[in-house]
Write an enzyme that holds these catalytic residues in place. Structure first.
Site, mmCIF file in Angstrom:
data_model
loop_
_atom_site.group_PDB
_atom_site.id
_atom_site.type_symbol
_atom_site.label_atom_id
_atom_site.label_comp_id
_atom_site.label_asym_id
_atom_site.label_seq_id
_atom_site.Cartn_x
_atom_site.Cartn_y
_atom_site.Cartn_z
ATOM 1 N N SER A 71 0.823 -1.197 0.000
ATOM 2 C CA SER A 71 0.000 0.000 0.000
ATOM 3 C C SER A 71 0.868 1.262 0.000
ATOM 4 O O SER A 71 1.691 1.442 -0.907
ATOM 5 C CB SER A 71 -0.962 -0.050 1.190
ATOM 6 O OG SER A 71 -2.052 0.794 1.002
ATOM 7 N N HIS A 98 -7.186 -5.858 -1.464
ATOM 8 C CA HIS A 98 -5.988 -5.163 -0.966
ATOM 9 C C HIS A 98 -5.310 -6.050 0.075
ATOM 10 O O HIS A 98 -5.358 -5.783 1.285
ATOM 11 C CB HIS A 98 -6.424 -3.826 -0.378
ATOM 12 C CG HIS A 98 -5.333 -2.808 -0.260
ATOM 13 N ND1 HIS A 98 -4.539 -2.423 -1.309
ATOM 14 C CD2 HIS A 98 -4.919 -2.073 0.822
ATOM 15 C CE1 HIS A 98 -3.689 -1.495 -0.902
ATOM 16 N NE2 HIS A 98 -3.883 -1.275 0.380
ATOM 17 N N ASP A 156 -8.756 -5.368 -6.057
ATOM 18 C CA ASP A 156 -8.405 -4.252 -5.175
ATOM 19 C C ASP A 156 -9.216 -3.018 -5.550
ATOM 20 O O ASP A 156 -8.974 -2.395 -6.590
ATOM 21 C CB ASP A 156 -6.906 -3.966 -5.270
ATOM 22 C CG ASP A 156 -6.400 -3.070 -4.141
ATOM 23 O OD1 ASP A 156 -7.217 -2.333 -3.555
ATOM 24 O OD2 ASP A 156 -5.191 -3.109 -3.859
#
Length: 626
Positions: free
Chosen positions: A189, A323, A295
């Site tokens: 991320s 994610h 995602d």
């Protein structure tokens, strides 16, 4: 008490030790160093910026854990680095681990397994607090110069090119005499995003990066071809990650974030500063990437555009999950791959990892296939045409004629548009291929060109690709985006007091569906001429705009149907216009550029399912979930 399962690490260690090795391929690194005796320390590195305006150059904290024995023997070690804003606010990994320190401020708890696994194998692990977070000075600027310099300057320090200190403000210097200068950056991320940004500077010493679910352009995190995505704001994220950091005044820095991220969705200098794709030609580091095809936080366009701009040795994993870190969906294989990757690029071990297939893709839950590269396809042009039901037509090679219309309004969503594909809908138009005569492998980034006439001066466009047909897929919109936590643990490396190597095992969260939205895209029609400058729309005048859909790799099976849906405001993802219009689409001037491996779709006429079961409504989650 939870049951601790050691099989994972033992199997990996046994594979490393027992695998036959030829003279041409030296053994990989092995766990020969004492983790409990490892050196744990902090260096503060001067990044040459004054983000908080206090008149002093900002210093960032780099918490270090490294094997004691090599330094005592006069040997140096390479570095695995994770630079993050989340070490005190939001945590890292599936279990949201935070850094911990002893009463003297010495680092004790290093989030994730990188230190436990790699320090005994002769690596240092360096966890950097981005400026304005945890122990670092300055202010975060959400992907801008402060964030990138926070990590780039640490790479410089590890190579003897920047100043490091023993405290946040004091004059005593410290040097990384123990470092070989070879650095690999990793992170999921935001952390992986920083790795992308640092690689795009071309900094010497950065040998490889491992971005996981990472952003390549912050514009494409907060915007989509002129449309505002429902992702919060840069200033809001800055306040989230810096809320536990005291002493600095970041109000001026936050005002700059608000002013730069203009509400009209235009691409400007603020976004250019945070667009690493534009500097991809500077990247010299190899890349091992992972991204979830489901995602909906860091949209897949971020890996797609980055990947196609790179010209380095690279490999990518694409999962059906959202994610999610590969440690939590394919743990043993990931740790083994990561071990070989770092051994090759940081230690120079000739283990052949660079010669393995360029892409590994999850076709069904826990069913993986390798392919030489991603993308595997090239674009074919498909065109919508009217059918017998108003607003429901065909998608094929021949251009359509005439027009179709829909009316935008609040409260619409891509899920509702897809739910009843046989019916006329006031809010969208739908075009399908018919039943596919053979599998259709969609691999790459699709683009849709729409010629639309709005009835008002503001308009949004959305497009989605839908696979209609029964399937079992990862539940990427579920609570943990395709995985479930189990009650047992497995251990991946050595443990020490306050820093264990054991993590919850996970299993697959799968769901049976009758349709699957495989790609989404959104645009502001006012940006039809330029993403940098929107133009007022004249009601009743047609405008042609091409915009991108999410990058993907998906096989639509034989017998399924692929559909293109065009609508207005997909309220689950984008904000609506000031005035919701009726939009008329010119079919003869509308098309889909679909990246496919092999020939385009061949199909026979077939009825669409009346109301197919579908995955739960999509939700947008903020990046601070990490």
């Amino acid at each position: 008490m939870k049951t601790v399962v050691l099989a994972g690490i033992l199997a990996v260690a046994a594979a490393v030790v027992a695998a036959p090795q030829s003279a041409a391929k030296p053994r990989g690194s092995e766990p020969v160093y004492d983790f409990a005796q490892a050196v744990r320390e902090t260096a503060w590195v001067d990044i040459g910026l004054d983000g908080d305006g206090d008149g002093r150059s900002d210093r960032v904290a780099a918490d270090i854990i490294r094997p004691k024995e090599p330094a005592a023997q006069g040997k140096k070690v390479p570095v695995i680095m994770d630079a993050s804003p989340y070490y005190s606010c939001c945590g890292r990994g599936n279990e949201s681990e935070l850094k911990t320190y002893d009463s003297a401020g010495r680092p004790v708890g290093f989030p994730l397994y990188y230190d436990n696994f790699f320090v005994p194998r002769g690596y240092a692990v360096v966890l950097v607090d981005l400026a304005g977070t945890n122990k670092s000075r300055g202010c975060t600027d959400i992907g801008g110069p402060s964030d990138i310099e926070s990590a780039r300057k640490v790479v410089d320090w590890l190579n003897g090119r920047a100043n490091g200190y023993t405290t946040a403000t004091g004059p005593a210097r410290t040097n990384a005499t123990w470092s070989t200068g070879a650095v690999g950056m990793i992170g999921k991320s935001y952390d992986g995003t920083v790795a992308n940004g640092v690689a795009a500077t071309g900094v010497e010493g950065l040998k490889t990066i491992v971005p996981i679910g990472a952003i390549s352009s912050w514009y494409d995190y907060y915007r989509s071809d002129g449309a505002n995505l429902r992702q919060g704001s840069p200033a809001g994220l800055a306040q989230t990650v810096s809320q536990r950091n005291g002493g600095q005044n970041c109000s001026a820095a936050n005002r700059k974030l608000t002013a730069g991220a203009t509400s009209n969705g235009d691409y400007n200098a603020f976004w250019l500063d945070r667009d690493y794709v534009q500097s991809a030609s500077k990247v010299k580091a190899s890349v091992l990437a992972s991204h979830g095809l489901g995602d909906l936080n860091v949209k897949t366009i971020n890996f797609g555009q980055w990947w196609e701009a790179l010209n380095v040795e690279r490999k990518i994993w694409l999962t059906q999950a959202g994610h999610v870190d590969p440690f939590d969906y394919r743990r043993s294989a990931w740790v083994d791959t990561l071990h070989k990757w770092f051994d090759h690029y940081l230690l120079g071990v000739d283990n052949g990892i660079e010669k393995t297939p360029g892409a590994s893709v999850e076709r069904e839950p826990d069913v993986w296939v390798d392919q030489p590269a991603w993308p595997a396809g090239s674009a074919v042009t498909l065109r919508p045409a009217s059918g017998t039901t108003p607003g429901v037509g065909t998608l094929g090679s021949s251009p359509g004629t005439g027009t179709v219309s829909f009316t935008d309004s609040s409260g619409q969503s891509s899920n509702s548009w897809a739910a009843r594909p046989t019916e006329t809908s006031n809010g969208r138009v739908l075009f399908s291929t018919g039943a596919l005569a053979k599998d259709l492998h969609v691999s790459g980034t699709a683009k849709v060109t729409v010629t639309a006439t709005p009835s008002t001066s503001t308009a949004r466009l959305s497009a989605i690709l839908v696979d209609y047909g029964p399937a079992t897929i990862r539940n990427y919109t579920g609570p943990k985006e395709g995985i479930k936590n189990e009650l047992t643990q497995s251990c991946w490396g050595s443990s020490a007091s306050g820093n264990d190597a054991c993590y919850l095992n996970t299993s697959t969260d799968a769901v049976s569906v009758g349709l699957n939205i495989i790609s989404r895209g959104w645009a502001d029609l006012a940006n039809h001429g330029s993403l940098s400058q929107e133009s007022p729309l004249t009601p009743g005048q047609p405008y042609t705009m091409t915009f991108r859909l999410a990058s993907t790799d998906h096989v639509v099976p034989q017998g399924h149907q692929l559909a293109l849906i065009i609508g207005g405001t997909d309220g689950s993802f984008i904000s609506g216009p000031a005035q919701y219009p009726k939009i008329t689409v010119d079919l003869g001037k509308t098309s889909l550029a679909l990246p496919v491996a092999g020939a385009g779709p061949s199909a026979v006429p077939a009825a669409l399912p009346v109301a197919p079961a579908q995955i739960a409504p999509a939700t947008v989650s903020g990046l601070e979930r990490g």
